[in-house]
Write a protein that holds these residues in place. Sequence first.
Motif, PDB file in Angstrom:
ATOM      1  N   VAL A   1       0.911  -1.080  -0.076  1.00  0.00           N
ATOM      2  CA  VAL A   1       0.284   0.035  -0.022  1.00  0.00           C
ATOM      3  C   VAL A   1       1.126   1.335   0.024  1.00  0.00           C
ATOM      4  O   VAL A   1       1.890   1.299   0.845  1.00  0.00           O
ATOM      5  N   GLY A   2       0.636   2.084  -0.613  1.00  0.00           N
ATOM      6  CA  GLY A   2       1.408   3.460  -0.911  1.00  0.00           C
ATOM      7  C   GLY A   2       0.420   4.831  -0.774  1.00  0.00           C
ATOM      8  O   GLY A   2      -0.425   4.876  -1.377  1.00  0.00           O
ATOM      9  N   VAL A   3       1.031   5.824  -0.075  1.00  0.00           N
ATOM     10  CA  VAL A   3       0.614   6.990   0.128  1.00  0.00           C
ATOM     11  C   VAL A   3       1.632   7.896  -0.208  1.00  0.00           C
ATOM     12  O   VAL A   3       2.621   8.320   0.426  1.00  0.00           O
ATOM     13  N   ASN A   4       1.570   8.845  -1.294  1.00  0.00           N
ATOM     14  CA  ASN A   4       2.430   9.835  -1.811  1.00  0.00           C
ATOM     15  C   ASN A   4       1.755  10.768  -2.560  1.00  0.00           C
ATOM     16  O   ASN A   4       0.825  10.720  -3.343  1.00  0.00           O
ATOM     17  N   LEU A   5       2.503  12.057  -2.447  1.00  0.00           N
ATOM     18  CA  LEU A   5       1.967  13.189  -3.438  1.00  0.00           C
ATOM     19  C   LEU A   5       1.983  12.637  -4.750  1.00  0.00           C
ATOM     20  O   LEU A   5       0.937  13.253  -5.404  1.00  0.00           O
ATOM     21  N   GLU A   6       3.148  12.066  -5.344  1.00  0.00           N
ATOM     22  CA  GLU A   6       2.973  11.631  -6.897  1.00  0.00           C
ATOM     23  C   GLU A   6       3.222  10.244  -6.870  1.00  0.00           C
ATOM     24  O   GLU A   6       3.835   9.832  -5.854  1.00  0.00           O
ATOM     25  N   PRO A   7       2.953   9.628  -7.821  1.00  0.00           N
ATOM     26  CA  PRO A   7       3.401   8.094  -8.017  1.00  0.00           C
ATOM     27  C   PRO A   7       5.123   8.090  -7.859  1.00  0.00           C
ATOM     28  O   PRO A   7       5.889   8.995  -8.493  1.00  0.00           O
ATOM     29  N   PRO A   8       5.532   7.284  -6.653  1.00  0.00           N
ATOM     30  CA  PRO A   8       7.054   7.059  -6.590  1.00  0.00           C
ATOM     31  C   PRO A   8       7.567   6.140  -7.724  1.00  0.00           C
ATOM     32  O   PRO A   8       6.676   5.485  -8.611  1.00  0.00           O
ATOM     33  N   GLU A   9       8.958   6.250  -7.797  1.00  0.00           N
ATOM     34  CA  GLU A   9       9.710   5.599  -8.802  1.00  0.00           C
ATOM     35  C   GLU A   9       9.478   4.040  -8.581  1.00  0.00           C
ATOM     36  O   GLU A   9       9.292   3.374  -9.779  1.00  0.00           O
ATOM     37  N   ASN A  10       8.793   3.339  -7.446  1.00  0.00           N
ATOM     38  CA  ASN A  10       8.647   1.956  -7.297  1.00  0.00           C
ATOM     39  C   ASN A  10       7.193   1.771  -7.387  1.00  0.00           C
ATOM     40  O   ASN A  10       6.754   0.715  -6.801  1.00  0.00           O
ATOM     41  N   ARG A  11       6.382   2.847  -7.976  1.00  0.00           N
ATOM     42  CA  ARG A  11       4.802   2.509  -8.177  1.00  0.00           C
ATOM     43  C   ARG A  11       4.590   1.147  -8.692  1.00  0.00           C
ATOM     44  O   ARG A  11       3.301   0.732  -8.239  1.00  0.00           O
ATOM     45  N   PHE A  12       5.247   0.541  -9.617  1.00  0.00           N
ATOM     46  CA  PHE A  12       4.700  -0.701 -10.215  1.00  0.00           C
ATOM     47  C   PHE A  12       4.516  -1.864  -9.135  1.00  0.00           C
ATOM     48  O   PHE A  12       3.651  -2.677  -9.291  1.00  0.00           O
ATOM     49  N   TYR A  13       5.198  -1.769  -8.038  1.00  0.00           N
ATOM     50  CA  TYR A  13       5.124  -2.659  -6.942  1.00  0.00           C
ATOM     51  C   TYR A  13       4.089  -2.505  -5.729  1.00  0.00           C
ATOM     52  O   TYR A  13       3.877  -3.171  -4.928  1.00  0.00           O
ATOM     53  N   ILE A  14       3.313  -1.204  -5.951  1.00  0.00           N
ATOM     54  CA  ILE A  14       2.390  -1.155  -5.079  1.00  0.00           C
ATOM     55  C   ILE A  14       1.021  -1.480  -5.422  1.00  0.00           C
ATOM     56  O   ILE A  14       0.462  -1.020  -6.539  1.00  0.00           O
ATOM     57  N   ASP A  15       0.166  -2.191  -4.696  1.00  0.00           N
ATOM     58  CA  ASP A  15      -1.032  -2.793  -5.104  1.00  0.00           C
ATOM     59  C   ASP A  15      -2.041  -1.874  -4.958  1.00  0.00           C
ATOM     60  O   ASP A  15      -2.868  -1.713  -6.002  1.00  0.00           O
ATOM     61  N   HIS A  16      -2.077  -0.891  -3.840  1.00  0.00           N
ATOM     62  CA  HIS A  16      -3.215  -0.034  -3.700  1.00  0.00           C
ATOM     63  C   HIS A  16      -2.286   1.383  -3.436  1.00  0.00           C
ATOM     64  O   HIS A  16      -1.638   1.297  -2.253  1.00  0.00           O
ATOM     65  N   PHE A  17      -2.566   2.075  -4.089  1.00  0.00           N
ATOM     66  CA  PHE A  17      -1.819   3.679  -4.213  1.00  0.00           C
ATOM     67  C   PHE A  17      -2.664   4.703  -3.977  1.00  0.00           C
ATOM     68  O   PHE A  17      -4.062   5.013  -4.661  1.00  0.00           O
ATOM     69  N   TYR A  18      -2.711   5.352  -2.965  1.00  0.00           N
ATOM     70  CA  TYR A  18      -3.544   6.443  -2.667  1.00  0.00           C
ATOM     71  C   TYR A  18      -2.705   7.908  -2.661  1.00  0.00           C
ATOM     72  O   TYR A  18      -1.848   8.250  -2.236  1.00  0.00           O
ATOM     73  N   GLN A  19      -3.075   8.604  -3.759  1.00  0.00           N
ATOM     74  CA  GLN A  19      -2.178   9.743  -4.047  1.00  0.00           C
ATOM     75  C   GLN A  19      -2.881  11.000  -3.417  1.00  0.00           C
ATOM     76  O   GLN A  19      -4.083  11.323  -3.592  1.00  0.00           O
ATOM     77  N   GLY A  20      -1.751  11.589  -2.683  1.00  0.00           N
ATOM     78  CA  GLY A  20      -2.298  13.047  -2.028  1.00  0.00           C
ATOM     79  C   GLY A  20      -1.437  13.221  -0.767  1.00  0.00           C
ATOM     80  O   GLY A  20      -0.278  12.405  -0.741  1.00  0.00           O
ATOM     81  N   LYS A  21      -1.704  14.229   0.096  1.00  0.00           N
ATOM     82  CA  LYS A  21      -0.900  14.399   1.011  1.00  0.00           C
ATOM     83  C   LYS A  21      -1.127  13.425   2.303  1.00  0.00           C
ATOM     84  O   LYS A  21      -2.110  12.955   2.524  1.00  0.00           O
ATOM     85  N   ALA A  22       0.193  13.164   2.895  1.00  0.00           N
ATOM     86  CA  ALA A  22      -0.145  12.114   3.861  1.00  0.00           C
ATOM     87  C   ALA A  22      -0.733  12.289   5.143  1.00  0.00           C
ATOM     88  O   ALA A  22      -1.692  11.541   5.685  1.00  0.00           O
ATOM     89  N   GLY A  23      -0.709  13.626   5.568  1.00  0.00           N
ATOM     90  CA  GLY A  23      -1.445  14.138   6.514  1.00  0.00           C
ATOM     91  C   GLY A  23      -2.960  14.081   6.346  1.00  0.00           C
ATOM     92  O   GLY A  23      -3.687  14.244   7.269  1.00  0.00           O
ATOM     93  N   GLU A  24      -3.435  14.071   5.127  1.00  0.00           N
ATOM     94  CA  GLU A  24      -4.745  14.019   4.895  1.00  0.00           C
ATOM     95  C   GLU A  24      -5.348  12.607   4.552  1.00  0.00           C
ATOM     96  O   GLU A  24      -6.647  12.249   4.996  1.00  0.00           O
ATOM     97  N   ILE A  25      -4.538  11.762   3.971  1.00  0.00           N
ATOM     98  CA  ILE A  25      -4.907  10.350   3.816  1.00  0.00           C
ATOM     99  C   ILE A  25      -4.860   9.435   4.714  1.00  0.00           C
ATOM    100  O   ILE A  25      -5.765   8.650   5.037  1.00  0.00           O
ATOM    101  N   LEU A  26      -3.456   9.488   5.312  1.00  0.00           N
ATOM    102  CA  LEU A  26      -3.362   8.436   6.525  1.00  0.00           C
ATOM    103  C   LEU A  26      -4.470   8.278   7.697  1.00  0.00           C
ATOM    104  O   LEU A  26      -4.761   7.309   7.904  1.00  0.00           O
TER     105      LEU A  26
END
Length: 241
Positions: free
Chosen positions: A203-228
């Motif tokens: 699972v990933g939470v990031n403002l932009e898709p990171p370099e290793n996005r390919f390995y993330i099954d569930h990606f939530y794009q945005g600010k960590a303080g708002e999503i987590l």
Amino acid sequence: MEAFVDIAPRTKIVALTGAGISAESGVPTFRDKGGIWQQYDVMAVATPEGFERDPRLVWRFYNERRKHAKLVQPNPAHYALARLEQLLPEGNFALITQNVDGLHRKAGSKSIHHMHGELAKVRCTVCHAVREAPEDLPDLPRCPCGGLLRPHVVWFGEIPFDMDKLYQLVEECRLFLIVGTSGMVHPAAGFVAHAKTSGAVTVGVNLEPPENRFYIDHFYQGKAGEILPGLVDHWVQCLKS
Ligand code: OAD
């Protein structure tokens, strides 16, 4: 944004955090626009060779960051991870951070692995003793043994701390969460692929898709303080039901 993924009650979770989780606390990231590596020469301030050449410059850089880190406070993303740890059975949560700012500890997280070290500590280049950094450090601080002190942080070209333990944690977890990291610096950047091939949901939470996005099954794009906080609330509900 896709719905938050569920977790099972006894899921072992490992979270890996990077500079992005502290961005909303006012700590600059490294590679975003205006980030630290746009303002400073990484080779001069974050390599063993740079320290050998000009230790005063390196100490000035880290003293500035250490003073700033003392003034900043955790944000809702740090608190969400501390809350998650409290709610899981002991041993089912570990936090690996690349950050040296100490904000996870301030937020109440306990099971923290500072793989890139801590700004608040110093290490002797001769006897290798690690200590809390005193409030005011001179230009070239010395250990009681007489050796030159260095920041207790990992520089480029050095191996991060506790790698055997970290690989074990990554292999054993069933959910691997990455937050606020560009996925550009190894070995941390390789953990998500390692977790996935070891059987974890990623699972990933990031403002932009990171370099290793390919390995993330569930990606939530945005600010960590708002999503987590919402993600952790959802997981808390899963644990209760
Ligand atoms: P980077 O600066 O490379 O990446 C920060 C990531 O956080 C980027 O992908 C941003 O899009 C994202 N980001 C920014 N604000 C965010 C927010 N509010 N919420 C969520 N994501 C946000 O930092 P790291 O990946 O941590 O090492 O860098 C890794 C290592 O490289 C550092 O530990 C440091 C650095 O050089 C050493 O100094 C050895």
